[in-house]
Design a protein around this motif. Structure first.
Motif: not given
Length: 235
Positions: A27-48
Motif C-alpha cells: 500500500w505504501g508503495e502504491r498509495r504513498p499519499h493516502d495513509p493506511l491506519e492499522l487498528v488492532p482489535a479482537t475479532t468481535g471488535e473488528a467486525v463491529e
C-alpha cells in the motif's frame, strides 16, 4: 495537487496473530499519499468497527456474522496445542484430538475455533478472558490451550511449546468490509490482497505509480498504528 495531509486515509482493523505488514508495505508503495491506519482489535471488535464505519475493512478470523458484509478468504491456519516444555505431548511431532481426551483444556472467552463435535478434553473450572491469560495458566501447569498457530507464535514463551493437531478444525482468515459500493481505496486494497499488479484493469492507477508495477518511493508516514476508535468516521 492534493497535499498528503489532506488525503483520505484507509483504516484497517486486524486481529491478534494476523500480520498485515506485507500488504501495508505494498500500500505504501502504491498509495504513498493516502495513509493506511492499522487498528488492532479482537475479532468481535473488528467486525463491529467495520459495521459502524469506524474502519473501512478488517482482517478477522472466521466464524463471523457475514450479514451485510463481504468476505474474501485469505488463508487457513493450523490449530495447535500449547503445552509446557515437559508435557508428554512434546514427545511427538504432531498430535490428534483424541490425544487430549484426558487433558484439562482451557477455552478463553475470545476463542473463535469452531468445534462441530464439541470441544475436546475436560473443561477447566477457570474460563480465562483472553488468550494471553490462558497462556499464563498453561505456563502455571493448569492445562493445555488450543489456538491457531499464529496466536501460539504471538504468545511464545521459553517455557512453552506447541504441537499441531492433525484432525482439529482449522481457522480461516478473511478480509471483510461493508456490502456496499466500494470506494477507490477499498478497490485498491482488495487488489493488493488478491495479488493484482498495478497494471491490472481492476486496480486503480495513481498519478506517479510505476507502470511496470515496481515499487514507488515509500512514504514512511503512510502506515500508522492507532487504537480502535468507535463510531462513524468523518468523510
Amino acid at each position: 495537487m492534493t497535499e498528503p495531509s489532506d488525503a483520505p486515509s484507509f483504516r484497517l482493523s486486524y486481529v491478534p496473530g494476523v500480520t498485515p505488514g506485507k500488504w501495508a508495505r505494498i500500500w505504501g508503495e502504491r498509495r504513498p499519499h493516502d495513509p493506511l491506519e492499522l487498528v488492532p482489535a479482537t475479532t468481535g471488535e473488528a467486525v463491529e468497527l467495520v459495521r459502524t464505519g469506524a474502519v473501512d475493512a478488517g482482517l478477522v478470523r472466521l466464524p463471523i456474522d457475514r450479514t451485510g458484509l463481504h468476505a474474501i478468504p485469505l488463508y487457513t491456519e493450523t490449530t495447535v496445542a500449547v503445552v509446557g516444555k515437559e508435557h508428554l505431548l512434546t514427545a511427538v511431532e504432531e498430535a490428534a484430538v483424541e490425544d487430549l481426551a484426558d487433558e484439562l483444556v482451557l477455552h478463553p472467552q475470545d476463542d473463535t475455533l469452531d468445534w462441530p463435535d464439541g470441544r475436546p478434553g475436560r473443561p477447566a473450572d477457570i474460563t480465562p478472558a483472553t488468550t494471553a491469560e490462558a497462556v499464563e495458566l498453561v505456563a502455571a501447569g493448569v492445562g493445555v490451550l488450543l489456538v491457531p498457530q499464529s496466536l501460539a507464535r504471538l504468545h511464545h514463551r521459553r517455557d512453552l511449546t506447541y504441537r499441531p493437531l492433525t484432525d482439529a478444525p482449522t481457522s480461516g482468515v478473511v478480509l471483510t468490509w461493508p456490502d456496499a459500493e466500494n470506494s477507490d481505496l477499498m478497490e485498491e486494497f482488495i487488489g493488493i490482497v488478491r495479488g493484482r499488479t498495478v497494471n491490472s484493469t481492476r486496480t486503480p492507477r495513481r498519478e506517479g505509480a510505476p507502470a511496470s508495477g515496481g515499487p514507488a518511493p515509500a512514504n514512511k508516514k503512510a502506515v500508522r498504528n492507532r487504537p480502535a476508535r468507535r463510531g462513524t468516521r468523518r468523510r
